[in-house]
Every structure is written in structure tokens, then in C-alpha cells.
Write a protein that holds these residues in place. Sequence first.
Motif, PDB file in Angstrom:
ATOM      1  N   ILE A   7      67.397  57.529  46.891  1.00 25.64           N
ATOM      2  CA  ILE A   7      68.376  58.491  46.362  1.00 25.64           C
ATOM      3  C   ILE A   7      68.710  58.102  44.921  1.00 25.64           C
ATOM      4  CG2 ILE A   7      70.699  59.455  46.621  1.00 25.64           C
ATOM      5  CD1 ILE A   7      70.520  58.631  49.626  1.00 25.64           C
ATOM      6  N   LYS A  19      73.106  60.220  51.597  1.00 32.64           N
ATOM      7  CA  LYS A  19      72.774  59.115  52.500  1.00 32.64           C
ATOM      8  C   LYS A  19      73.294  59.415  53.903  1.00 32.64           C
ATOM      9  CE  LYS A  19      73.035  54.110  52.896  1.00 32.64           C
ATOM     10  NZ  LYS A  19      73.426  52.865  52.219  1.00 32.64           N
ATOM     11  N   VAL A  29      67.214  55.150  54.295  1.00 33.43           N
ATOM     12  CA  VAL A  29      67.474  55.130  52.854  1.00 33.43           C
ATOM     13  C   VAL A  29      67.142  53.720  52.363  1.00 33.43           C
ATOM     14  CG1 VAL A  29      69.217  55.381  51.047  1.00 33.43           C
ATOM     15  CG2 VAL A  29      69.212  56.959  52.992  1.00 33.43           C
ATOM     16  N   GLU A  32      69.285  53.123  46.406  1.00 36.19           N
ATOM     17  CA  GLU A  32      70.115  54.089  45.692  1.00 36.19           C
ATOM     18  C   GLU A  32      70.149  53.669  44.238  1.00 36.19           C
ATOM     19  OE1 GLU A  32      74.023  54.969  47.317  1.00 36.19           O
ATOM     20  OE2 GLU A  32      73.398  54.148  49.242  1.00 36.19           O
TER      21      GLU A  32
END
Length: 120
Positions: A7, A19, A29, A32
Motif C-alpha cells: 500500500i 489495509k 499486506v 506500507e
Amino acid sequence: MAVKVLIVDDAAFMRMMIKDILTKNGFEVVGEAGDGAQGVEMFKEHKPDLVTMDITMPEMDGITSLKEIRKVDPNAKVIMCSAMGQQAMVIDAIQAGAKDFIVKPFQAERVLEAINKTLG
């Protein structure tokens, strides 16, 4: 094996929202990133199956980041996300290789539809 997703969004709240949608639906995930440059580095490190990418970010915007990721992996699957549903940006993103486009605020159904369509 769970689909690995990276992400990339400068807004922590948006990363958290995406998420949440992904983890509730069985996706993993793997990272990030808060800007496009960090997103490119994390892509190289984690080699995710899919990337969700904001367009407007500091350091490196999403379209530049998308182009850099596609230099690393021409088959990278990237879905662009932006509050700005401007036609020109959508076209730029698709021409740069984005597989789909999600407009903020996110609808969980739309996010999942874009991901499932992109993963085929």
C-alpha cells in the motif's frame, strides 16, 4: 497462499482503511509506504503481487512511482487511488501502466472488485 499487497499512500488514515479492507478479505499486506520513492524501494524489497498507489504524494508522485516500478517489473500490477477523479490523471495512470483506478473515499466492494479484476 495469500496475495501479497503493498500500500502506497501519504495519508496514514487511507493506508489504514485499505489495509483493513484487504486483511478482512484474506490478503496479506507486506508493506506500507508514505511516498512514491519509498513505494519503489519497498516494491523491490517485497515483490508484492499487487500495489495500491495514491497519485498525489510528496517526494515522488504515484504516476512517476508507477513508471519506476514497471521498469523493475514490466508485469507489475498497480491499482491507482486518488481523491481527484480527474479524467486526465486517470488517463495518465492507465497509459503509464496502471491496471485500474479507485476513487477516494473507498467503497470496500469497489476496492475488492478492482483487485479481483486485476489479479484475473
